[in-house]
Design a protein around this motif. Structure first.
Motif, PDB file in Angstrom:
ATOM      1  N   VAL A   1       0.849  -1.190   0.000  1.00 39.11           N
ATOM      2  CA  VAL A   1       0.000   0.000   0.000  1.00 39.11           C
ATOM      3  C   VAL A   1       0.885   1.240   0.000  1.00 39.11           C
TER       4      VAL A   1
ATOM      5  N   GLN B   1      -5.759  10.493   3.578  1.00 34.02           N
ATOM      6  CA  GLN B   1      -6.844  10.035   2.716  1.00 34.02           C
ATOM      7  C   GLN B   1      -6.910  10.855   1.434  1.00 34.02           C
TER       8      GLN B   1
ATOM      9  N   ASP C   1      -8.319   5.547   0.822  1.00 35.44           N
ATOM     10  CA  ASP C   1      -8.695   4.962   2.116  1.00 35.44           C
ATOM     11  C   ASP C   1      -7.646   4.005   2.681  1.00 35.44           C
ATOM     12  N   VAL C   2      -6.729   3.532   1.827  1.00 34.03           N
ATOM     13  CA  VAL C   2      -5.736   2.549   2.267  1.00 34.03           C
ATOM     14  C   VAL C   2      -4.342   3.130   2.114  1.00 34.03           C
TER      15      VAL C   2
ATOM     16  N   THR D   1      -0.618  -0.357   8.566  1.00 26.98           N
ATOM     17  CA  THR D   1      -1.470  -0.246   7.384  1.00 26.98           C
ATOM     18  C   THR D   1      -2.863   0.180   7.815  1.00 26.98           C
TER      19      THR D   1
ATOM     20  N   TYR E   1      -6.808   1.281   7.003  1.00 26.78           N
ATOM     21  CA  TYR E   1      -7.901   1.142   6.042  1.00 26.78           C
ATOM     22  C   TYR E   1      -9.085   1.893   6.651  1.00 26.78           C
TER      23      TYR E   1
ATOM     24  N   GLY F   1     -12.917  -0.742   5.755  1.00 30.65           N
ATOM     25  CA  GLY F   1     -11.777  -0.973   6.638  1.00 30.65           C
ATOM     26  C   GLY F   1     -12.193  -1.678   7.913  1.00 30.65           C
TER      27      GLY F   1
ATOM     28  N   VAL G   1      -5.447  -7.142   0.421  1.00 28.24           N
ATOM     29  CA  VAL G   1      -6.461  -6.105   0.583  1.00 28.24           C
ATOM     30  C   VAL G   1      -7.457  -6.259  -0.561  1.00 28.24           C
TER      31      VAL G   1
ATOM     32  N   TYR H   1      -2.639  -5.090  -3.368  1.00 29.37           N
ATOM     33  CA  TYR H   1      -1.837  -4.940  -2.153  1.00 29.37           C
ATOM     34  C   TYR H   1      -1.917  -6.178  -1.256  1.00 29.37           C
TER      35      TYR H   1
ATOM     36  N   VAL I   1      -2.095  -3.785  11.217  1.00 30.19           N
ATOM     37  CA  VAL I   1      -3.228  -3.125  10.551  1.00 30.19           C
ATOM     38  C   VAL I   1      -3.931  -2.264  11.580  1.00 30.19           C
TER      39      VAL I   1
END
Length: 524
Positions: free
Chosen positions: A56, A84, A89-90, A101, A103, A108, A391, A396, A404
């Motif tokens: 990502v 963002q 978003d990721v 990471t 999300y 997410g 993801v 990714y 995460v």
């Protein structure tokens, strides 16, 4: 083989040569190189990382190891919003040597909170942070299966019948506090100024201890005991997340508080064991009788004491912060206080509020709901990645060893889901719904909970680690709110505004001064 040996010798000779050249440099030049090398390595590592299509996007940073800790630690939601805009978003960022990471949004929530147990671990993410606070053998210092059973043991004291008994004792504790605490001294004073970050942690610990742990344990609690829980609270900071033990004052206070609280619980447990005095009075009795795992292993008394610390800490975090915030927001809205008063008097007909009555007070519950929307106690939820996880919908893959991170609180404050999210408006919940398609329920070992975590509103988390204290929190907070409303009126001091959030703890608290001016309510 000879060629490899020759190559190794060549590398060794080059290393020796470079070392000799380095040592021949003036000391200021050597110092400069030593200082610059981590920065050069950091830049090169980020450059190489940027070419990987299976990773990502990474938030650029200059300072080795520290990464984006400062902007994230100071204003996490602003940091997420800025990222963002740049990456979507990721994205990932480095936090004190760890790659996190992120999300954002409901997808997410699903990605992190409903990931397979084999792929992500809350225990690996949190144990070094929580074990010094709670103690050994409980919460995240045990297998996930053990934790699920511990939650089931505790949930036996969080029933509707028990709530009916909790409400009057919670109210009684609040009135005792109103009369005895320097924050109020009702009976001696009819008005005053109170720091809610002094009053609400104490109110929370006294009401929770009396209702959950019983009168015997509550009698051992005083303001100094509440301070011990405050010292434990200070063990939940970002620096503790990375360094569980350092020779610093707040670490020492955390450890001393843990020992004193644990010893107090153990004394009562041992007394009940000695006298064979185990009934159905409180959570302590429940755990002493019923805390036997499926494999036949019984929790030790020390583990029971440690679990009691964890249970009260969970309630302390949520209720102390939430009640402080709703007092501050209502201080800006005297008309809303009057609306609440009218609802309470209409439903209760002037009598003492019961747990059944609380269920019939939509505005009271919506004030709590709105407060949790604007000020979710935990701004970030972590998991450590145990197996590479793709993801969904992208190329990714989050590798093993990374973390995460999901932030329901960020969605709570997003205009995409809640119009005018910065405005405290409990009436938004009169019509607004956060329900999603019914995805059924699942039992992780502590009772059925919803499978779905794709709602933008998740103040109590979701999945197997969903907080089991949600209903108790509404009962405790509802009783606190209705008792305050029936007893006093309050407003912000002249020229003051609702404080900004302080994100430097792991719990979102109001920055001090967080004060209200109150006066005794004149009965109608």
């Amino acid at each position: 083989m000879a060629a490899l040996k020759e190559l190794a010798n060549g590398v060794k000779d080059l290393s020796v040569y470079l070392y000799l050249v380095f040592m021949a440099l003036p000391i200021y030049q050597r110092a400069s190189i030593v200082l610059l090398l981590p920065f050069i390595y950091t830049l090169v590592w980020q450059f190489v990382y940027s070419f990987r299509k299976d990773r990502v996007p990474l938030v650029f940073y200059w300072i080795p190891w520290l990464g984006s800790a400062i902007p994230y630690g100071m204003q996490p939601y602003e940091f997420f919003a800025d990222c963002q805009k740049k990456y979507g978003d990721v994205f990932a960022f480095v936090l004190l040597g760890r790659v996190m990471t992120v999300y954002l949004g409901p997808k997410g929530h699903e990605f992190v909170l409903n990931s397979k147990l084999a792929d992500v671990s809350a225990e690996e993410a949190y144990t070094h942070l929580t074990t010094p606070v709670f103690g050994k053998g409980v919460i995240y210092d045990c297998s996930n299966a053990r934790l699920m059973e511990q939650k089931k043991f505790v949930k036996g004291s969080l029933t509707r019948d028990s709530f009916a008994n909790y409400v009057p004792v919670i109210r009684e504790e609040i009135f005792k506090y109103f009369k005895s605490s320097e924050n109020f001294r009702l009976g001696e004073r009819s008005h005053g100024r109170t720091n809610v970050m002094s009053s609400q942690p104490e109110v929370t610990i006294f009401t929770a201890s009396r209702s959950l742990l019983g009168e015997q344990m509550r009698n051992k609690f005083d303001a100094s005991f509440a301070q011990l829980y405050s010292d434990l609270d200070k063990g939940f900071t970002p620096i503790n997340f990375v360094f569980p033990n350092l020779p610093l004052p707040h670490y020492r206070k955390r450890d001393e508080a843990q020992k004193k609280i644990s010893r107090t619980y153990m004394e009562l447990i041992e007394e009940r064991r000695k006298n064979n005095d185990i009934g159905d009075r409180d959570l302590i009795d429940t755990l002493m009788k019923n805390s036997v795992y499926k494999d036949g292993v019984r929790m030790t008394d020390q583990e029971i004491a440690n679990l009691l610390i964890g249970v009260l800490m969970g309630g302390q975090h949520t209720s102390a912060a939430t009640s402080a915030w709703f007092l501050l927001h209502l201080a800006e809205k005297p008309e809303l206080q009057e609306e609440l008063y009218e609802e309470i008097m209409r439903v209760s007909e002037g009598k003492d509020v019961t747990s059944d009555m609380l269920l019939k007070m939509p505005l009271v519950n919506n004030v709590i709901k709105e407060t949790l929307r604007m000020h979710m106690p935990l701004h970030s939820i972590f998991r450590k990645v145990m197996n590479p996880i793709p993801v969904n919908g992208t190329s990714y893959v989050v590798p093993r060893g990374h973390h995460v991170l999901v932030s329901p609180g960020f969605a709570h404050l997003s205009a995409a889901y809640f119009p005018q999210p910065e405005v405290f408006n409990p009436h938004r919940w009169d019509t607004e719904t956060t329900s999603t398609t019914d995805e059924g329920t699942v039992d992780y070992g502590f009772g059925a909970v919803s499978k779905g975590v794709s709602s933008p509103y998740l103040p109590f988390g979701g999945g197997r680690h969903r907080c089991i204290g949600e209903q108790f929190a509404y009962v405790q907070l509802g009783t606190i709110l209705t008792t305050y409303i029936k007893t006093i009126k309050w407003k912000l001091p002249e020229g003051a505004r609702v404080p900004e959030p302080d994100y430097q703890s792991m719990v979102t608290l109001p920055l001090c001064p967080a004060e209200i001016d109150w006066e005794l309510r004149t009965k109608n």
